[in-house]
Design an enzyme around this catalytic site. Structure first.
Site, PDB file in Angstrom:
ATOM      1  CG  HIS A   1       2.754  14.175  -1.750  1.00  0.00           C
ATOM      2  ND1 HIS A   1       2.905  14.709  -3.154  1.00  0.00           N
ATOM      3  CD2 HIS A   1       2.715  12.897  -1.979  1.00  0.00           C
ATOM      4  CE1 HIS A   1       2.691  13.607  -3.939  1.00  0.00           C
ATOM      5  NE2 HIS A   1       2.724  12.576  -3.047  1.00  0.00           N
TER       6      HIS A   1
ATOM      7  CG  HIS B   1       2.558  10.175  -7.825  1.00  0.00           C
ATOM      8  ND1 HIS B   1       3.784  10.791  -7.562  1.00  0.00           N
ATOM      9  CD2 HIS B   1       1.814  10.010  -6.813  1.00  0.00           C
ATOM     10  CE1 HIS B   1       3.500  11.390  -6.553  1.00  0.00           C
ATOM     11  NE2 HIS B   1       2.574  10.890  -5.805  1.00  0.00           N
TER      12      HIS B   1
ATOM     13  CD  GLU C   1      -1.779   7.304  -5.839  1.00  0.00           C
ATOM     14  OE1 GLU C   1      -1.286   7.950  -6.343  1.00  0.00           O
ATOM     15  OE2 GLU C   1      -2.626   7.475  -4.672  1.00  0.00           O
TER      16      GLU C   1
ATOM     17  CG  ASP D   1       1.627   9.172  -0.795  1.00  0.00           C
ATOM     18  OD1 ASP D   1       1.905  10.240  -1.370  1.00  0.00           O
ATOM     19  OD2 ASP D   1       0.583   8.457  -1.342  1.00  0.00           O
TER      20      ASP D   1
HETATM   21 FE   FE2 Z   1       2.311  10.392  -3.747  1.00  0.00          FE
END
Ligand code: FE2
Length: 424
Positions: free
Chosen positions: A61, A212, A215, A311
């Protein structure tokens, strides 16, 4: 053969070959063999160190990186507080600041031999400031780093008004991949519907998908199954990736024995994010606390490509990190208990060759004809690299040395013991 632009001498390779020379001309690898009998404009003596294709991060990200503490830190350490904190931060984000932070992160990445990153970019804000910013970053770093962008509806597709339209606009602006977040939709049915809509949109546009997906620690979440089913239905093998899949950690074993073959059949790929999964999951547990990472060795054993992603680095979800994919693989190895020699090698592949396939990178590798991108590590083998997380002695991009780093050596002052400790 004419003289080369660059030769890396006496390198060990990830496949176990030793003492190999790598000849590079016009940005391409042209020879890989011992004792290459010619000169070059520049030579680097690897002296038995590992030369590897560059690290690849399949899940990052970049719009939130290096914002740690803005406007406050995540006190509970949970995914949901991270998302709430990011919502507080978003309206205050300036485009120039996003660009500056992303460029600074890419500097770290290059220094660590990380030359390709797939980054999600939050498309929930209709102004699409972060999209514009990261497209500008993608353009600026293109000479030294492949940045692939995923349109990511952080606040949900069906739950957030205008979300699908924002994704379509982001794709029209040049974002590469379609994202999603089915477990964040209001209901399981809405999550499944979001997976269907997004996969159909990507199939129609000929784009890749990276969601995603599940999660959570919810053993009954079923979006992985839906993603596999849509991948199969739409014939998108090799083009759909499920990120996180942490619910699989908590699922019933019998159900997983059905799910993994369905995933394999669909040709979908998987990215686990060990640093983030081990810190964000299991937060509502007392003891024993679940690790939360998806079932990496079992997925690999079924023949499914599984990569490890970073991530987050210094953002609302995670306060540490330095663009070091060996930190990521090291954590993945421990969390998944992948301690056998073949399994450790797979952990190295999970931050190099496997994510390169997931991103669809062209010319990745060390064979003649491949793009001359590589990293020389102060370690003899992939397993040694995981053990030491050593200096990146040289990083090469299209035949040009773009970063150098000194080896880590300690000077000992002990009588009767060696002067230098190199940890080898
Ligand atoms: Fe992520």
């Amino acid at each position: 053969m004419a003289s080369m632009d660059l030769i890396i001498r006496r390198a060990n390779l990830p496949d176990g070959s030793r003492g190999v020379d790598i000849g590079i001309s016009q940005g391409r690898i042209v020879a890989v063999q011992p004792g290459l009998g010619m000169g070059a404009a520049q030579e680097i003596d690897a002296a038995g160190c590992l030369a590897s294709p560059p690290f690849v991060d399949a899940h990052f990200h970049m719009d939130s990186t290096l914002t740690y503490g803005m406007p406050r830190v995540n006190e509970s350490g949970t995914l949901l507080e991270g998302i709430a904190l990011w919502s507080e931060l978003k309206p205050t984000l300036a485009q120039d600041a996003i660009i500056d932070r992303a460029l600074a992160y890419c500097d770290w990445a290059v220094a660590q031999g990380l030359l390709a990153i797939r980054s999600h970019v939050d498309t929930s804000d209709p102004r699409l400031l972060a999209v514009e910013a990261l497209l500008e970053v993608k353009r600026r770093v293109a000479p030294y780093l492949d940045l692939q962008l995923v349109a990511f509806p952080q606040d949900g597709l069906l739950r957030h008004q205008g979300a699908f339209d924002n994704i379509k606009r982001a794709i029209a602006m040049g974002v590469d991949v379609v994202g999603g977040i089915p477990h964040f939709e209001r209901t399981m049915a809405d999550g499944a519907e979001s997976v269907r809509l997004l996969c159909e949109f990507a199939a129609e546009k000929g784009l890749r998908v990276d969601m995603h997906c599940d999660e959570s620690d919810d053993p009954l979440s079923r979006h992985v199954e839906t993603l596999a089913a849509q991948t199969h239905r739409l014939g998108m093998a090799g083009r759909v990736n499920g990120s996180h899949l942490t619910s699989m950690h908590s699922m019933d074993n019998y159900y997983v024995s059905k799910l993994i073959p369905l995933m394999r059949e669909s040709g979908m790929t998987v990215v686990a994010n060990p640093l983030i999964n081990i810190t964000l999951q299991g937060r509502s547990d007392t003891y024993p606390k679940r690790r939360g990472m998806t079932r990496v060795p079992e997925l690999l054993a079924a023949g499914i490509d599984v990569a490890f992603g970073h991530d987050c680095v210094m953002d609302p979800w995670y306060g540490l990190g330095s663009a070091d994919m060996l930190d990521v693989a090291h954590m993945g190895l421990h969390v998944a208990q992948m301690t056998g020699r073949a399994a450790m090698q797979q952990c190295f592949d999970a931050v190099t060759a496997i994510p390169a396939r997931i991103l669809g990178l062209d010319g990745y590798g060390l064979a003649p004809g491949c793009r001359a991108d590589l990293v020389v590590l102060d370690a003899a083998s992939p397993i040694d690299a995981l053990r030491l997380r050593p200096a990146r002695l040289a990083v090469v991009r299209e035949g040009r040395v773009v970063s150098r780093m000194p080896a880590r050596r300690a000077s000992l002052a002990l009588s009767g013991r060696p002067d230098i400790v190199a940890f080898h």
